[in-house]
Design a protein around this motif. Structure first.
Motif, PDB file in Angstrom:
ATOM      1  N   GLY A  41       0.790  -1.219   0.000  1.00 40.01           N
ATOM      2  CA  GLY A  41       0.000   0.000   0.000  1.00 40.01           C
ATOM      3  C   GLY A  41       0.821   1.266   0.000  1.00 40.01           C
ATOM      4  N   GLU A  47      -2.537  -4.095  -1.668  1.00 45.96           N
ATOM      5  CA  GLU A  47      -3.596  -4.335  -0.695  1.00 45.96           C
ATOM      6  C   GLU A  47      -4.906  -4.826  -1.316  1.00 45.96           C
ATOM      7  OE1 GLU A  47      -3.248  -4.846   2.228  1.00 45.96           O
ATOM      8  OE2 GLU A  47      -1.849  -3.504   3.210  1.00 45.96           O
ATOM      9  N   PRO A  48      -5.373  -4.292  -2.458  1.00 45.25           N
ATOM     10  CA  PRO A  48      -6.596  -4.864  -3.028  1.00 45.25           C
ATOM     11  C   PRO A  48      -6.461  -6.354  -3.334  1.00 45.25           C
ATOM     12  CG  PRO A  48      -6.124  -2.753  -4.056  1.00 45.25           C
ATOM     13  CD  PRO A  48      -4.913  -3.107  -3.225  1.00 45.25           C
ATOM     14  N   LEU A  51      -6.136  -8.308   0.266  1.00 44.87           N
ATOM     15  CA  LEU A  51      -7.384  -8.328   1.027  1.00 44.87           C
ATOM     16  C   LEU A  51      -8.411  -9.256   0.382  1.00 44.87           C
ATOM     17  CD1 LEU A  51      -7.663  -4.541   1.918  1.00 44.87           C
ATOM     18  CD2 LEU A  51      -7.106  -6.415   3.480  1.00 44.87           C
ATOM     19  N   ARG A  68     -14.759  -5.595   3.734  1.00 51.59           N
ATOM     20  CA  ARG A  68     -14.542  -4.419   4.578  1.00 51.59           C
ATOM     21  C   ARG A  68     -14.060  -4.813   5.969  1.00 51.59           C
ATOM     22  NH1 ARG A  68     -12.164  -0.531   4.599  1.00 51.59           N
ATOM     23  NH2 ARG A  68     -13.089  -0.140   2.550  1.00 51.59           N
ATOM     24  N   ALA A  71     -10.451  -5.810   5.783  1.00 48.41           N
ATOM     25  CA  ALA A  71      -9.592  -4.627   5.699  1.00 48.41           C
ATOM     26  C   ALA A  71      -9.432  -3.967   7.057  1.00 48.41           C
ATOM     27  CB  ALA A  71     -10.169  -3.639   4.686  1.00 48.41           C
ATOM     28  N   THR A  75      -5.465  -4.948   7.929  1.00 47.69           N
ATOM     29  CA  THR A  75      -4.557  -4.063   7.207  1.00 47.69           C
ATOM     30  C   THR A  75      -3.454  -3.574   8.133  1.00 47.69           C
ATOM     31  OG1 THR A  75      -6.284  -3.322   5.687  1.00 47.69           O
ATOM     32  CG2 THR A  75      -4.343  -1.909   5.896  1.00 47.69           C
ATOM     33  N   HIS A 220      -6.634   0.308  -2.388  1.00 43.71           N
ATOM     34  CA  HIS A 220      -7.588  -0.101  -1.349  1.00 43.71           C
ATOM     35  C   HIS A 220      -8.319   1.089  -0.750  1.00 43.71           C
ATOM     36  CE1 HIS A 220      -3.803   0.804   0.526  1.00 43.71           C
ATOM     37  NE2 HIS A 220      -4.226   0.615   1.758  1.00 43.71           N
ATOM     38  N   TYR A 221      -7.825   2.303  -1.006  1.00 48.26           N
ATOM     39  CA  TYR A 221      -8.508   3.499  -0.502  1.00 48.26           C
ATOM     40  C   TYR A 221      -9.208   4.289  -1.602  1.00 48.26           C
ATOM     41  CZ  TYR A 221      -5.994   2.915   3.947  1.00 48.26           C
ATOM     42  OH  TYR A 221      -5.518   2.441   5.148  1.00 48.26           O
TER      43      TYR A 221
END
Length: 253
Positions: A41, A47-48, A51, A68, A71, A75, A220-221
């Protein structure tokens, strides 16, 4: 990139769009001798992938969670965290089986989909030009970090300077990993700046007595950078940025 007295717009804690001066980032680097990068990340847009894979793996071990929740829970945490969760949820000790199963699935997806964070090498070039040391300080295992470096080609930048949660007793949000890394790099916490994307990582950096820049530019954000920024500020980040070009321009000589 703006220089001198000019400013670059950055997202503030509540997303009001107030322009934050690049000079604030530069001040964080006053006296900086080493930068500690998280990996997932921050250096790579993993991260996508991780996760989604972890969501599938938890379901395989009869401890399902939504994406969710995965995460929020995992994370920035060490790879032991989901193993502990499965044991709590099911009573099963999957420590011998979890990582081989997870890594087989994850690494296949890395080979297909893993990329570097945009313009991260601009930051590394800028740090090198200023003769500021840098390393990786990641919750990921050595095995996963080695795969990440191989797939993305970032390995030569960090040869001999990769610190994993495998090396310490307590992973993030404890400060152990950052303290271990900064000692290994031959510096003290007051001379370090950490780049982190997770609440656990920012918390660890602050506990270690280090300055911290939050980064919310990872995939991821993508759906809610404003909320992610606020969470990192609330955890103690000195500033939060959305792209590495901002950081590179602020660090550049």
């Amino acid at each position: 990139m703006a220089r001198g007295n000019e400013t670059t717009p950055l997202t503030d804690a509540v997303g009001t769009g107030i322009a934050t001066s690049v000079s604030k980032i530069r001040r964080l680097f006053d006296g900086c001798q080493v930068v500690l990068f998280d990996c997932d990340g921050v250096l790579v847009d993993s991260e996508p992938i991780s996760l989604a894979t972890l969501t599938d793996v938890l379901a395989h071990f009869d401890a399902p969670l939504g994406l969710r929740d995965v995460a929020d829970r995992f994370t920035g945490r060490s790879s032991n965290a989901p193993i502990d969760y499965i044991k709590t949820r099911t009573g099963r000790d999957v420590s011998a089986d979890f990582k081989p199963f997870y890594y087989d699935m994850l690494f296949a997806r890395y080979d297909r989909d893993l990329t570097k964070i945009d313009q991260i090498e601009l930051v590394l070039d800028a740090l090198k030009a200023r003769e500021i040391g840098f390393c990786i300080s990641s919750s990921s295992s050595v095995e996963r970090l080695e795969k990440t470096m191989q797939v993305t080609g970032l390995g030569p930048w960090f040869a001999g300077r990769i610190y994993s949660a495998d090396f310490v007793k307590n992973g993030k949000p404890a400060p152990d990993l950052f303290l271990h890394a900064v000692e290994g790099m031959g510096h003290i916490p007051a001379h370090a700046v950490v780049i982190e994307d997770s609440v656990a990582g920012v918390t660890a950096a602050r506990a270690a007595g280090m300055k911290c820049i939050g980064f919310v530019g990872g995939g991821h954000y993508a759906q809610d950078r404003k909320t992610a920024s606020k969470r990192l500020y609330d955890a103690g980040a000195d500033i939060v940025i959305e792209d590495m070009a901002t950081l590179a321009g602020a660090v550049a000589v």
